[in-house]
Enzyme design. Structure first.
Site, PDB file in Angstrom:
ATOM      1  N   ASP A  30       0.852  -1.189   0.000  1.00  0.00           N
ATOM      2  CA  ASP A  30       0.000   0.000   0.000  1.00  0.00           C
ATOM      3  C   ASP A  30       0.891   1.243   0.000  1.00  0.00           C
ATOM      4  OD1 ASP A  30      -3.218   0.580   1.023  1.00  0.00           O
ATOM      5  OD2 ASP A  30      -1.771   2.229   1.063  1.00  0.00           O
ATOM      6  N   ILE A  31       0.534   2.224  -0.810  1.00  0.00           N
ATOM      7  CA  ILE A  31       1.346   3.431  -0.971  1.00  0.00           C
ATOM      8  C   ILE A  31       1.313   4.295   0.290  1.00  0.00           C
ATOM      9  CG2 ILE A  31      -0.372   5.070  -1.914  1.00  0.00           C
ATOM     10  CD1 ILE A  31       1.649   5.614  -4.195  1.00  0.00           C
ATOM     11  N   ASN A  87     -12.898  -3.031   2.566  1.00  0.00           N
ATOM     12  CA  ASN A  87     -13.873  -1.945   2.662  1.00  0.00           C
ATOM     13  C   ASN A  87     -14.815  -2.045   1.464  1.00  0.00           C
ATOM     14  OD1 ASN A  87     -12.471  -0.890   4.925  1.00  0.00           O
ATOM     15  ND2 ASN A  87     -11.025   0.146   3.562  1.00  0.00           N
ATOM     16  N   HIS A 100     -10.518  -5.319  -3.275  1.00  0.00           N
ATOM     17  CA  HIS A 100      -9.193  -5.606  -2.723  1.00  0.00           C
ATOM     18  C   HIS A 100      -9.297  -5.895  -1.237  1.00  0.00           C
ATOM     19  CE1 HIS A 100      -9.909  -1.248  -2.408  1.00  0.00           C
ATOM     20  NE2 HIS A 100      -9.213  -1.287  -1.286  1.00  0.00           N
ATOM     21  N   HIS A 102      -6.973  -5.562   2.307  1.00  0.00           N
ATOM     22  CA  HIS A 102      -5.791  -5.029   2.977  1.00  0.00           C
ATOM     23  C   HIS A 102      -5.281  -6.106   3.938  1.00  0.00           C
ATOM     24  CE1 HIS A 102      -6.815  -0.610   2.246  1.00  0.00           C
ATOM     25  NE2 HIS A 102      -7.978  -1.191   2.006  1.00  0.00           N
TER      26      HIS A 102
HETATM   27  P1  AMP Z   1      -9.770   1.481   0.172  1.00  0.00           P
HETATM   28  O1  AMP Z   1     -10.061   2.693   1.011  1.00  0.00           O
HETATM   29  O2  AMP Z   1     -10.111   0.189   0.872  1.00  0.00           O
HETATM   30  O3  AMP Z   1     -10.374   1.590  -1.211  1.00  0.00           O
HETATM   31  O4  AMP Z   1      -8.206   1.426   0.028  1.00  0.00           O
HETATM   32  C1  AMP Z   1      -7.486   1.951  -1.042  1.00  0.00           C
HETATM   33  C2  AMP Z   1      -6.035   1.841  -0.681  1.00  0.00           C
HETATM   34  O5  AMP Z   1      -5.270   2.007  -1.858  1.00  0.00           O
HETATM   35  C3  AMP Z   1      -5.544   2.899   0.319  1.00  0.00           C
HETATM   36  O6  AMP Z   1      -5.028   2.254   1.476  1.00  0.00           O
HETATM   37  C4  AMP Z   1      -4.468   3.647  -0.466  1.00  0.00           C
HETATM   38  O7  AMP Z   1      -3.388   4.032   0.349  1.00  0.00           O
HETATM   39  C5  AMP Z   1      -4.065   2.641  -1.510  1.00  0.00           C
HETATM   40  N1  AMP Z   1      -3.497   3.183  -2.737  1.00  0.00           N
HETATM   41  C6  AMP Z   1      -3.959   4.225  -3.469  1.00  0.00           C
HETATM   42  N2  AMP Z   1      -3.195   4.411  -4.558  1.00  0.00           N
HETATM   43  C7  AMP Z   1      -2.228   3.459  -4.527  1.00  0.00           C
HETATM   44  C8  AMP Z   1      -1.118   3.126  -5.364  1.00  0.00           C
HETATM   45  N3  AMP Z   1      -0.849   3.808  -6.505  1.00  0.00           N
HETATM   46  N4  AMP Z   1      -0.321   2.099  -5.004  1.00  0.00           N
HETATM   47  C9  AMP Z   1      -0.569   1.418  -3.872  1.00  0.00           C
HETATM   48  N5  AMP Z   1      -1.598   1.667  -3.050  1.00  0.00           N
HETATM   49  C10 AMP Z   1      -2.407   2.673  -3.355  1.00  0.00           C
END
Ligand code: AMP
Ligand code: ZN
Length: 114
Positions: A30-31, A87, A100, A102
């Site tokens: 995760d970024i 989520n 996805h 986490h």
């Molecule tokens: P959600 O709120 O469950 O949709 O989680 C989306 C997740 O994607 C968040 O934890 C972000 O930090 C992560 N995210 C967004 N852009 C990227 C990216 N380019 N690479 C890796 N993770 C990302």
């Protein structure tokens, strides 16, 4: 899906720190990590939310879980454990509409989550 961020990561159009890949599944860091270990597991196939699962998707969901377990084991998390979070919809905290999970670990995790 053309513009979906996670589809673009799966197509390697956007870089990510990939930790696991097979024909159907991708896992990457995760970024914006919320814990020392924070990985995202996605099906390469675009599925927006759990409500968009179709007949036949059972297999890919099962494989996602198997990938989580494999990576968790490889990272030595079997004893300390981990949290797996999905989520769903805006009200559930979903920001990226490509299904996805986490995988979060490496610090004490409170319950219930916020
Ligand atoms: P959600 O709120 O469950 O949709 O989680 C989306 C997740 O994607 C968040 O934890 C972000 O930090 C992560 N995210 C967004 N852009 C990227 C990216 N380019 N690479 C890796 N993770 C990302
Ligand atoms: Zn997508």
């Amino acid at each position: 899906m053309e513009d979906c961020l996670f589809c673009r990561i799966a197509r390697k159009e956007i870089p990510a720190k990939i930790v696991y890949e097979d024909e159907e599944i991708l896992a990457f860091k995760d970024i914006n990590p919320v814990a020392p270990v924070h990985l995202l597991f996605i099906p390469k196939k675009h599925i927006s939310t759990f409500f968009d699962l179709e007949p036949g998707d059972e297999l890919v969901i099962g494989r996602l879980h198997r990938a989580v377990v494999q990576v968790a084991r490889e990272m030595g998390l079997e004893e300390q454990g981990f949290r797996l979070v999905a989520n769903c919809q805006e009200g559930g905290g979903q920001l990226i509409f490509h299904l996805h999970y986490h995988l979060i670990a490496g610090r004490p995790l409170q319950w219930p989550p916020g």
